[in-house]
Design an enzyme around this catalytic site. Structure first.
Site, PDB file in Angstrom:
ATOM      1  N   ASN A 288     -39.160 -25.852 -41.085  1.00 38.96           N
ATOM      2  CA  ASN A 288     -39.190 -26.216 -39.668  1.00 38.96           C
ATOM      3  C   ASN A 288     -38.465 -25.229 -38.751  1.00 38.96           C
ATOM      4  O   ASN A 288     -38.910 -24.979 -37.639  1.00 38.96           O
ATOM      5  CB  ASN A 288     -38.665 -27.641 -39.463  1.00 38.96           C
TER       6      ASN A 288
ATOM      7  N   CYS B 184     -34.443 -31.996 -38.198  1.00 38.20           N
ATOM      8  CA  CYS B 184     -33.647 -33.014 -38.878  1.00 38.20           C
ATOM      9  C   CYS B 184     -32.809 -33.816 -37.894  1.00 38.20           C
ATOM     10  O   CYS B 184     -32.471 -34.977 -38.159  1.00 38.20           O
ATOM     11  CB  CYS B 184     -32.754 -32.382 -39.947  1.00 38.20           C
TER      12      CYS B 184
ATOM     13  N   GLU C 150     -28.009 -30.262 -47.052  1.00 34.25           N
ATOM     14  CA  GLU C 150     -28.288 -30.631 -45.668  1.00 34.25           C
ATOM     15  C   GLU C 150     -29.681 -31.247 -45.635  1.00 34.25           C
ATOM     16  O   GLU C 150     -30.685 -30.545 -45.786  1.00 34.25           O
ATOM     17  CB  GLU C 150     -28.216 -29.391 -44.765  1.00 34.25           C
TER      18      GLU C 150
END
Length: 358
Positions: free
Chosen positions: A27, A159, A125
């Site tokens: 992303n 995210c 993460e």
């Protein structure tokens, strides 16, 4: 220098860990690769980089070429593109001491399980289902603008995307109307063209997952106030109302331009709803700072932004989440990066050999 009662010098010093594997997502491929690659190299490690196969150029080739042009010695940074089998090899390789993984919670669990079994450090993460709270008395025009940015930026493929809009009951209907107007008027198309706000979803599989969640949401009583449609890989900015906390659009990380909205009556209820998610990456609170601080003090989240939406990152700020959003480890900023990519060694020095009773 460490204090000691012995006649010696006593130091704690940081040393390179050795080899670091960096596994990055699609992303934000350049940012989410370089944020681990650069500090790991700067702290004296060698790095194995595996970008997502869909973004192997922007998340891998570009970075390795830049370091090559800058004069990085050969063999210090290796690019290893590929899928899950490459990621598995980079996690299990005995030469690797640290894994820096950014990606989905499901994949992160596998990395973490393997790293734990092999006694390696894994900085995970992972995903997020981030809440934006609109407090009573908040400026709704500004709040709707913040909410639209938080949910629709980069088509929601972040995210830190605002995945849950939690609005005080006194403002709910007006906020939904203003947010829906924003969604309906955001231009969708080729982001290389002027004036386009919303680009494509990464691929058809992800687009279909987004649409499936939206359809499941409406099947369970939700109302689509805006969007809910797609053309090719372009998914319209979507606002959903009339849902409960167990609705798929509220409970799941959608990773698309979808903004579910529910209301709350008290600060205590808002905190309970926020903490009801398994994720804990980012929370935004809009309105009175005193009330916002009460929420910040009680929520389980790696980041809280008061009078900003949920998407925020700075290279000098420690970044990370709790719960299903990650292991609580941090990247970003000198102290966090040093902690992440080095080992601590205790060193003592005497001027001559110490006496012993044996």
């Amino acid at each position: 220098m460490l204090s000691t009662e012995q006649p010696r010098w006593s130091f704690a010093r940081r040393r390179p860990a050795g080899v670091v594997s960096v596994i990055s997502p699609f992303n934000f491929p350049l940012i989410l690769s370089i944020r681990s690659v650069a500090p790991a190299l700067a702290l004296g490690n060698a790095v194995l980089l595996k970008p997502d196969p869909r973004t192997s150029v922007s998340g891998g080739v570009v970075i390795t070429r830049i370091f090559e042009e800058a004069g990085l010695p050969a063999g210090v940074l290796h690019l290893l593109p590929g899928g899950g089998e490459v990621g598995k090899a980079l996690t299990e390789a005995p030469e690797v001491r640290i894994i820096s993984f950014t990606g989905s919670t499901a994949a992160g669990r596998l990395v973490g399980e393997t790293a734990g079994r092999l006694l390696k450090r894994a900085h995970l993460e992972l995903g997020g289902n981030n809440a934006l709270v609109i407090l009573p008395g908040a400026d709704l025009d500004k709040a709707a603008s913040a909410g639209a940015f938080g949910s629709f930026l980069h088509q929601g493929q972040v995210c830190m995307t605002t995945g849950r809009h939690l609005v005080h009951e006194s403002l709910k209907e007006e906020y939904i109307a203003k947010l829906s107007q924003k969604a309906k008027h955001l231009p969708v198309g080729n982001p290389a063209e002027d004036g386009i706000a919303i680009g494509p979803i990464i691929d058809a599989k992800q687009r279909d997952r987004i649409h499936s969640i939206v359809q499941d949401s409406t099947a369970q009583g939700g109302t689509v106030e805006a969007g809910g449609e797609f053309t090719d890989l372009f998914y319209s900015p979507t606002v959903i109302s009339g849902i409960s906390i167990d609705n798929p659009a509220w409970a799941e990380e959608i990773f698309g331009p979808v903004a579910p909205v529910i209301s709350f009556s008290t600060i205590e209820e808002a905190v309970e709803i926020i903490n009801g998610s398994e994720y804990g990456l980012s929370v935004g609170v809009l309105g009175d700072v005193g009330l916002a601080m009460k929420i910040a003090d009680q929520v389980d989240s790696g980041k809280v932004h008061i009078n900003e939406q949920t998407v925020g990152d700075e290279a000098n700020a420690p970044f990370g989440g709790v719960g299903d959003s990650g292991t609580g480890s941090r990247v970003g900023g000198a102290s966090a990066n040093i902690e992440s990519f080095t080992e601590t060694q205790w060193l003592t020095v005497r001027s001559e050999i110490a006496p012993y009773p044996f």
